[in-house]
Design a protein around this motif. Structure first.
Motif, PDB file in Angstrom:
ATOM      1  N   ASP A  78      33.374  45.588  30.900  1.00 30.44           N
ATOM      2  CA  ASP A  78      34.586  45.070  30.446  1.00 30.44           C
ATOM      3  C   ASP A  78      35.404  43.408  30.380  1.00 30.44           C
ATOM      4  N   TYR A  79      34.350  42.424  31.174  1.00 22.56           N
ATOM      5  CA  TYR A  79      34.968  41.369  31.090  1.00 22.56           C
ATOM      6  C   TYR A  79      33.654  40.454  29.959  1.00 22.56           C
ATOM      7  N   GLY A  81      34.243  41.484  27.312  1.00 22.78           N
ATOM      8  CA  GLY A  81      35.094  41.512  26.261  1.00 22.78           C
ATOM      9  C   GLY A  81      35.199  42.254  24.904  1.00 22.78           C
ATOM     10  N   GLU A 112      26.526  46.134  26.228  1.00 22.87           N
ATOM     11  CA  GLU A 112      28.094  45.471  27.033  1.00 22.87           C
ATOM     12  C   GLU A 112      28.831  46.550  25.609  1.00 22.87           C
ATOM     13  N   PHE A 245      31.463  40.881  38.323  1.00 25.18           N
ATOM     14  CA  PHE A 245      31.723  39.741  37.671  1.00 25.18           C
ATOM     15  C   PHE A 245      33.673  40.971  37.076  1.00 25.18           C
ATOM     16  N   SER A 246      32.937  42.104  37.071  1.00 27.13           N
ATOM     17  CA  SER A 246      34.438  42.781  35.932  1.00 27.13           C
ATOM     18  C   SER A 246      35.652  42.392  36.576  1.00 27.13           C
ATOM     19  N   ASN A 247      36.605  43.077  35.406  1.00 23.05           N
ATOM     20  CA  ASN A 247      37.517  42.586  35.403  1.00 23.05           C
ATOM     21  C   ASN A 247      38.239  44.200  35.973  1.00 23.05           C
ATOM     22  N   THR A 248      38.037  45.223  36.207  1.00 24.96           N
ATOM     23  CA  THR A 248      38.387  46.647  37.066  1.00 24.96           C
ATOM     24  C   THR A 248      38.510  45.978  37.831  1.00 24.96           C
ATOM     25  N   HIS A 249      39.104  46.894  38.912  1.00 25.88           N
ATOM     26  CA  HIS A 249      37.974  46.975  40.229  1.00 25.88           C
ATOM     27  C   HIS A 249      39.175  48.235  40.822  1.00 25.88           C
ATOM     28  N   THR A 321      25.820  36.878  31.157  1.00 23.99           N
ATOM     29  CA  THR A 321      26.455  35.438  31.082  1.00 23.99           C
ATOM     30  C   THR A 321      26.437  34.053  32.796  1.00 23.99           C
TER      31      THR A 321
END
Length: 387
Positions: A78-79, A81, A112, A245-249, A321
């Protein structure tokens, strides 16, 4: 402190846990053992970059498009985008042909984004077939075109759909989409099965689901749906793993304890033409410390590669990235120039001398391969010549 989500079931002794024989595709293991010549190249190379530079990957993951029509709660990338970037057919065609000549054996189109959103994916698959490269698809299966059925399916080795629930409402919640997409995915998988069976294509058709607190109670229902209503060859049930690096946790720290009961329930759904691949081995490994497994990553930068939708070639999907793992761009260089270039050389030394694998993603794609390569190191076992 937020408590870690867990899935825990009472241990059952009614019947033994399913054997690995149900995993006839070795999904919960690895298949590098079938490429001894490439492994021998790696053994000969070791710390010698001049020898290592020409050890090409057996397997490549490729993201044809960055956009996605779902926003799954567990999405590892998700990071990035969900950017509206895509590989250009005219530019990627000679690169695919070159990969085949250099020894790449397989490409999985995933990435992705949702790969089937790329309208020229069938042409890419045809190029791969003509270049001696096996292809596979990981998709949410909500957008399967007639063109894909006509031109791509005859060449695809396997197609695996991400279906993370056994009901439309739970599916919509986890995939963060409309409930109707559940029915679209089922209908499209039925189309794939019908076309495959009618023409006798060799494509293996399956589904996979992460085992989450929201869907645990629907896994048996999902298995029956895959087997009886769709006609798939298998269902994979696997654990969640937190990306670096995921935004979700949401599911970070997920534990899988006392899985025997669920494993047995799912094993009871196996038939001669259908199997549930319950990834119990991978679940058990979640509790291990990384340094207990092997001291460093041996798979990178050798046996696999990842191509992003913008053409960037990375050595590991856990570090997308991260420029230390970016070897170059297929829109600017040949694959050979990238693979033998200075950036991969720098990563070769970084992985061997500096990378702390305790910071790597647990149960990464190459975990089983790293265990195998570590076991092959004669320095780790005494008296190896007494076979």
């Amino acid at each position: 402190m937020k408590s870690s989500p867990a899935i825990s079931l009472n241990r059952s002794t009614a019947s033994p846990a399913p054997t690995p024989a149900t995993d006839r595709f070795a999904i919960d293991s690895h298949k590098l053992i079938y490429h001894p010549h490439r492994v021998a190249q790696w053994l000969d190379a070791r710390d010698n970059w001049d020898a290592a530079r020409s050890v090409y990957p057996v397997y490549v993951e490729m993201s044809p498009v960055g956009a996605c029509n779902h926003r799954c709660k567990f999405c590892a990338v998700d990071y990035i985008g969900y950017q509206a970037k895509r590989l250009d057919l005219e530019q990627i065609t000679p690169r695919l042909q070159e990969m085949g000549q250099l020894g790449v054996k397989s490409i999985m189109f995933a990435g992705e984004g949702e790969p089937l959103l790329h309208k020229q994916l069938p042409e890419m698959i045809e190029v791969c077939a003509d270049s001696g490269i096996d292809t596979a698809i990981t998709s949410n299966a909500t957008v399967v075109s007639d063109k894909f059925l006509d031109r791509a399916l005859p060449h695809v080795s396997w197609f695996k759909a991400s279906v993370n629930a056994g009901s439309a409402d739970t599916y919509a919640d986890i995939h963060q989409t409309r409930a109707d997409d559940f029915h679209k995915a089922i209908a499209n998988l039925q189309r794939l099965v019908e076309r495959r069976n009618r023409h006798g294509y060799r494509c293996t058709l399956g589904a996979q689901s992460l085992l989450l607190p929201e869907n645990r109670h629907e896994m048996v229902e999902l298995a029956r749906l895959c087997r009886d209503d769709i006609g798939l060859d298998y269902l994979v049930v696997k654990p969640y793993s937190q990306h670096l690096f995921s935004n979700t946790h949401t599911y970070e720290g997920m534990t899988y304890e006392d899985m025997d009961q669920l494993a047995n329930e799912l094993a009871a759904e196996n038939r001669d033409n259908f199997s549930v691949v319950f990834r119990g081995n991978t679940m058990r490994k979640l509790g291990e410390q990384q340094e207990q497994r092997y001291p460093r990553c041996s798979a990178t930068p050798f046996f696999w590669a990842y191509v992003m939708a913008d053409g960037s070639v990375y050595g590991c999907s856990a570090y997308l990235t991260d420029q230390r793992f970016n070897y170059g761009n297929l829109n600017e260089q040949s694959f050979e120039a990238i693979w033998q270039g200075e950036k991969r050389e720098a990563n070769f030394h970084h992985v061997r001398d500096q990378l702390d694998i305790r910071e790597c993603r647990t149960n990464c794609r190459m975990d089983e391969i790293n265990r195998y390569l570590h076991a092959l190191d004669a320095n780790n076992v005494e008296h190896v010549n007494f076979i």
